[in-house]
Design a protein around this motif. Structure first.
Motif, PDB file in Angstrom:
ATOM      1  N   HIS A 101       0.787  -1.228   0.000  1.00  0.00           N
ATOM      2  CA  HIS A 101       0.000   0.000   0.000  1.00  0.00           C
ATOM      3  C   HIS A 101       0.824   1.285   0.000  1.00  0.00           C
ATOM      4  O   HIS A 101       0.320   2.337  -0.391  1.00  0.00           O
ATOM      5  N   CYS A 102       2.083   1.226   0.451  1.00  0.00           N
ATOM      6  CA  CYS A 102       2.899   2.438   0.514  1.00  0.00           C
ATOM      7  C   CYS A 102       3.285   2.874  -0.900  1.00  0.00           C
ATOM      8  O   CYS A 102       3.060   2.143  -1.873  1.00  0.00           O
ATOM      9  N   LEU A 103       3.883   4.047  -1.023  1.00  0.00           N
ATOM     10  CA  LEU A 103       4.228   4.574  -2.342  1.00  0.00           C
ATOM     11  C   LEU A 103       5.177   3.655  -3.110  1.00  0.00           C
ATOM     12  O   LEU A 103       4.924   3.354  -4.281  1.00  0.00           O
ATOM     13  N   GLY A 108       5.463  -0.441  -7.768  1.00  0.00           N
ATOM     14  CA  GLY A 108       6.065  -1.698  -8.191  1.00  0.00           C
ATOM     15  C   GLY A 108       7.464  -1.902  -7.668  1.00  0.00           C
ATOM     16  O   GLY A 108       8.202  -2.745  -8.188  1.00  0.00           O
ATOM     17  N   ARG A 109       7.844  -1.168  -6.618  1.00  0.00           N
ATOM     18  CA  ARG A 109       9.183  -1.286  -6.036  1.00  0.00           C
ATOM     19  C   ARG A 109       9.052  -1.835  -4.619  1.00  0.00           C
ATOM     20  O   ARG A 109       9.391  -1.190  -3.620  1.00  0.00           O
ATOM     21  N   CYS A 113       9.661  -1.136   0.303  1.00  0.00           N
ATOM     22  CA  CYS A 113       8.473  -0.956   1.146  1.00  0.00           C
ATOM     23  C   CYS A 113       8.842  -0.230   2.435  1.00  0.00           C
ATOM     24  O   CYS A 113       9.689  -0.695   3.208  1.00  0.00           O
ATOM     25  N   ALA A 114       8.216   0.915   2.672  1.00  0.00           N
ATOM     26  CA  ALA A 114       8.568   1.737   3.833  1.00  0.00           C
ATOM     27  C   ALA A 114       8.163   1.092   5.157  1.00  0.00           C
ATOM     28  O   ALA A 114       8.984   1.004   6.082  1.00  0.00           O
ATOM     29  N   PRO A 115       6.917   0.618   5.317  1.00  0.00           N
ATOM     30  CA  PRO A 115       6.572  -0.052   6.577  1.00  0.00           C
ATOM     31  C   PRO A 115       7.390  -1.325   6.807  1.00  0.00           C
ATOM     32  O   PRO A 115       7.747  -1.649   7.944  1.00  0.00           O
ATOM     33  N   GLY A 116       7.689  -2.038   5.723  1.00  0.00           N
ATOM     34  CA  GLY A 116       8.507  -3.237   5.858  1.00  0.00           C
ATOM     35  C   GLY A 116       9.904  -2.917   6.356  1.00  0.00           C
ATOM     36  O   GLY A 116      10.435  -3.595   7.246  1.00  0.00           O
ATOM     37  N   ALA A 117      10.505  -1.876   5.801  1.00  0.00           N
ATOM     38  CA  ALA A 117      11.846  -1.477   6.229  1.00  0.00           C
ATOM     39  C   ALA A 117      11.835  -1.017   7.683  1.00  0.00           C
ATOM     40  O   ALA A 117      12.757  -1.311   8.451  1.00  0.00           O
ATOM     41  N   ALA A 118      10.781  -0.295   8.087  1.00  0.00           N
ATOM     42  CA  ALA A 118      10.679   0.180   9.475  1.00  0.00           C
ATOM     43  C   ALA A 118      10.555  -0.999  10.433  1.00  0.00           C
ATOM     44  O   ALA A 118      11.181  -1.020  11.506  1.00  0.00           O
TER      45      ALA A 118
END
Length: 375
Positions: A101-103, A108-109, A113-118
């Motif tokens: 869902h994040c940008l 397609g990148r 993933c921002a929440p995943g990295a956090a």
């Protein structure tokens, strides 16, 4: 439930690991899966330099932590909201959960993933939960949302890809990191085309996967570089056309002479600044130098910016091989099934969880490509 796991309580730890035993084999508590989570029985877990870098202090992480991020498993139980998996399904883990869902995910990148990295940075599952607990009452952290050096694990549904039950689970584990990163760097990050030339610096599991990927992509010249003659010989057996010792003081001139000025794409997989600088020096004018090697955060490289302009050079970072796991892991498995990506040749051996510290000594000494813990 009570499970056996390899727990890291301190870092860095002195070598040899067979004697200092940084990973303690303990019985700890594992919570049942929450919403959008899955309880799995680990089948196989590969030893990777990303695990080793936590043990040796190159990549500090929260402790205590259950390491292991490259794995295959069998589904035991699904949490609320998981409707596309059932007990008995086989899965391969991805070392970064993708929220969808994040940008970056929307673009397609998924590898960014921002929440995943956090969540990974905090040592938590994508939900923010910790499902592992030591007997002294402390919570144990999750490594890359997986923590596969254990009999069982609770993992986000967003961290796994369903695979065919007929595919061998030991080989399947390698697709979660080595293959996804190595092949993905070639086909996704660099976009290697048939007839181009590729150099791979650093021939561990990820680097040799890059060699396999370059061959499968139709590269005309595949140049292998490493400090180990045995790994160079293995690369040649996997389809590399040329091999050079990276320690040779004339290696840059030798590669450039052999390729009429340098390669179209050079990828660095050793996780060191000197290796990246070597890759950059053997890249031709207008070529691409990419790295998926995770060097120590304090490492620095020295480049002349004028070359970037005057030679239109490109430098690319590649995390997770720029892959979308749900898309790319099945593709790479299909290539393996057709004989075009013989990943099984990367397996150096298997062993039990109780021997994991000695196995990390072998990895640290460069004596194995991929050693896999089996359960």
């Amino acid at each position: 439930m009570r499970i056996k796991a390899a727990v890291l309580h301190a870092s860095p730890i002195a070598k040899p690991y067979a004697e200092t035993r940084p990973l303690r084999i303990e019985t700890i508590e594992l919570d049942p899966p929450g919403a959008d989570e899955v309880l799995v029985k680990i089948a196989a877990a590969g030893l990777c330099h990303s695990d080793l870098s936590v043990i040796n202090g190159d990549r500090p992480r929260q402790i205590p932590m259950v390491l292991g991020h490259e794995a295959s498993a069998v589904v035991v139980e699904t949490g609320a909201g998981v409707t596309d998996l059932v007990p008995g399904d086989h899965v391969v883990m991805s070392f970064l959960p993708t929220c969808g869902h994040c940008l970056p995910c929307a673009e397609g990148r998924a590898q960014l993933c921002a929440p995943g990295a956090a969540a990974n940075g905090a040592g938590l599952l994508l939900s923010g939960a910790q499902r592992l607990h030591c007997d002294d009452g402390t919570d144990a952290y999750h490594h890359c949302g997986v923590s596969a050096f254990a009999e069982y694990a609770v993992i986000s549904r967003r961290s796994m890809v369903k695979i065919d039950r007929d595919f061998p689970l030991v080989e399947a584990a390698l697709f979660g990191c080595a293959v996804m990163t190595g092949v993905g760097t070639i086909v996704n990050t660099c976009g290697v085309r048939p007839g181009q030339s590729v150099a791979v610096v650093g021939l561990g599991g990820v680097g040799l996967s890059s060699v396999l990927g370059a061959v499968a992509a139709g590269a005309e010249r595949v140049i292998a570089l490493d400090l180990s003659r045995a790994k160079l010989d293995l690369a040649l057996s996997l389809g590399a056309t040329d091999a050079f010792l990276a320690s040779d003081p004339d290696v840059v001139e030798a590669v450039r002479a052999a390729t009429s000025g340098g390669v179209d794409h050079a990828v660095e997989m050793a996780g060191s600044a000197p290796a990246f600088e070597l890759a950059y020096k053997i890249t031709r004018r207008g070529g691409t130098t990419a790295t998926a090697g995770l060097a120590n955060p304090n490492a620095r490289i020295s480049l002349a910016p004028v070359h970037l302009v005057g030679e239109e050079r490109v430098i690319r970072g590649s995390y997770m091989g720029s892959c979308v796991p749900a898309r790319d892991i099945p593709r790479y498995i299909a290539l393996n099934q057709r004989g075009r990506l013989p990943v099984e040749k990367l397996l150096s051996g298997t062993g039990p969880l109780d021997e994991i510290n000695a196995a990390f000594d072998l990895l640290d000494q460069g004596k194995v490509v991929r050693h896999v813990i089996t359960f």
